[in-house]
Design an enzyme around this catalytic site. Structure first.
Site, mmCIF file in Angstrom:
data_model
loop_
_atom_site.group_PDB
_atom_site.id
_atom_site.type_symbol
_atom_site.label_atom_id
_atom_site.label_comp_id
_atom_site.label_asym_id
_atom_site.label_seq_id
_atom_site.Cartn_x
_atom_site.Cartn_y
_atom_site.Cartn_z
ATOM 1 C CB SER A 32 -1.118 0.118 1.326
ATOM 2 O OG SER A 32 -1.415 1.236 1.414
ATOM 3 C CE1 TYR A 50 -3.390 -2.592 4.905
ATOM 4 C CE2 TYR A 50 -3.199 -0.339 4.286
ATOM 5 C CZ TYR A 50 -3.417 -1.542 4.065
ATOM 6 O OH TYR A 50 -3.559 -2.183 2.626
ATOM 7 C CE LYS A 88 -0.828 -4.132 2.965
ATOM 8 N NZ LYS A 88 -0.547 -5.631 2.291
#
Length: 245
Positions: free
Chosen positions: A140, A163, A167
């Site tokens: 991402s 999150y 990544k």
């Protein structure tokens, strides 16, 4: 016929990636931790005439599930040409750095980071038997430290302790993995499919799953002259397709 394993492929970008690779003539092992949802996805593809596909039950965050999936796939094939580490979770939002639940952060990392490592290591021997093995780690733009440090970036205010950092860690692993495999036929890249309208974000993204999947597929089918060890996204720079780390 080349063979590909896609984790988290029972819906959204993963399912569309399977669809596009099937159309390109690949045999797809559709990875899903939920057997019922995975089987429905397989049936939907078969109904479209894309029948070179079968379900592989795999929960990337569960070492025993990964081990069982490797054993099952080993009974079906001696070689794997492409691994697409697509499975991922977002965790509960908001994710303030000062108070985010540690159990939630660990859960996100278990899937998005440690899960990728577990799967990659488990299936590496099958990939090594391919003449042109490819690994795509679906990442991402929220994993880019460069972009997160730029106040002019359109997603500058979208920050969280779980999150995005998971990544970032995945991107770092991609660099290390690509370096280790640099003198082999492997191509290993991190691909950000962009802010896409999926269940993952309550369909709030402006991008389509078709466009997102096409970018993933692009790096899954690279020829011998393709890049390795890169971070790619048309969401940040649609011209070069290169995203900053």
């Amino acid at each position: 016929m080349k063979k590909v394993l896609i984790t988290g492929a029972n819906k959204s970008i993963g399912l569309e990636t399977a669809r596009q690779l099937l159309r390109d003539g690949y045999y797809v092992y559709l990875g899903s931790r939920d057997v019922e949802k995975g089987q429905k996805a397989v049936e939907s593809l078969v109904a479209e005439g894309l029948d070179q596909v079968e379900l592989l039950k795999i929960d990337v965050s569960d070492p025993e599930s990964v081990k069982a999936a490797r054993q099952e796939l080993g009974r079906k094939t001696d070689v794997l040409d492409v691994l697409i580490n697509n499975a991922g979770i977002s965790g509960a939002f908001p994710q303030p750095a000062t108070s985010a639940d540690l159990a939630m952060i660990r859960q996100v990392f278990d899937t998005n980071f440690f899960g990728v490592i577990q799967v990659t290591q488990a299936f590496l021997d099958l990939l090594e038997k391919s003449e042109a093995p490819r690994i795509v780690n679906v990442t991402s733009g929220l994993g880019s430290l460069t972009l997160h440090s730029d106040p002019t970036w359109k997603y500058y205010g979208v920050k969280g302790a779980a999150y995005g950092p998971s990544k970032t860690a995945l991107n770092a692993y991609t660099v290390v993995l690509a370096y280790e495999l640099r003198d082999t036929p492997f191509k290993v890249n991190a691909v950000d499919p962009g802010y896409t309208a999926t269940d993952f974000n309550h369909h709030s993204g402006p991008g389509t799953v078709e466009d997102a999947a096409s970018l993933v597929v692009k790096y899954a089918i690279l020829d011998e002259n393709g890049p390795t060890g890169g971070f790619f996204s048309t969401d940040n720079d649609p011209v070069s397709g290169v995203s900053p780390w």
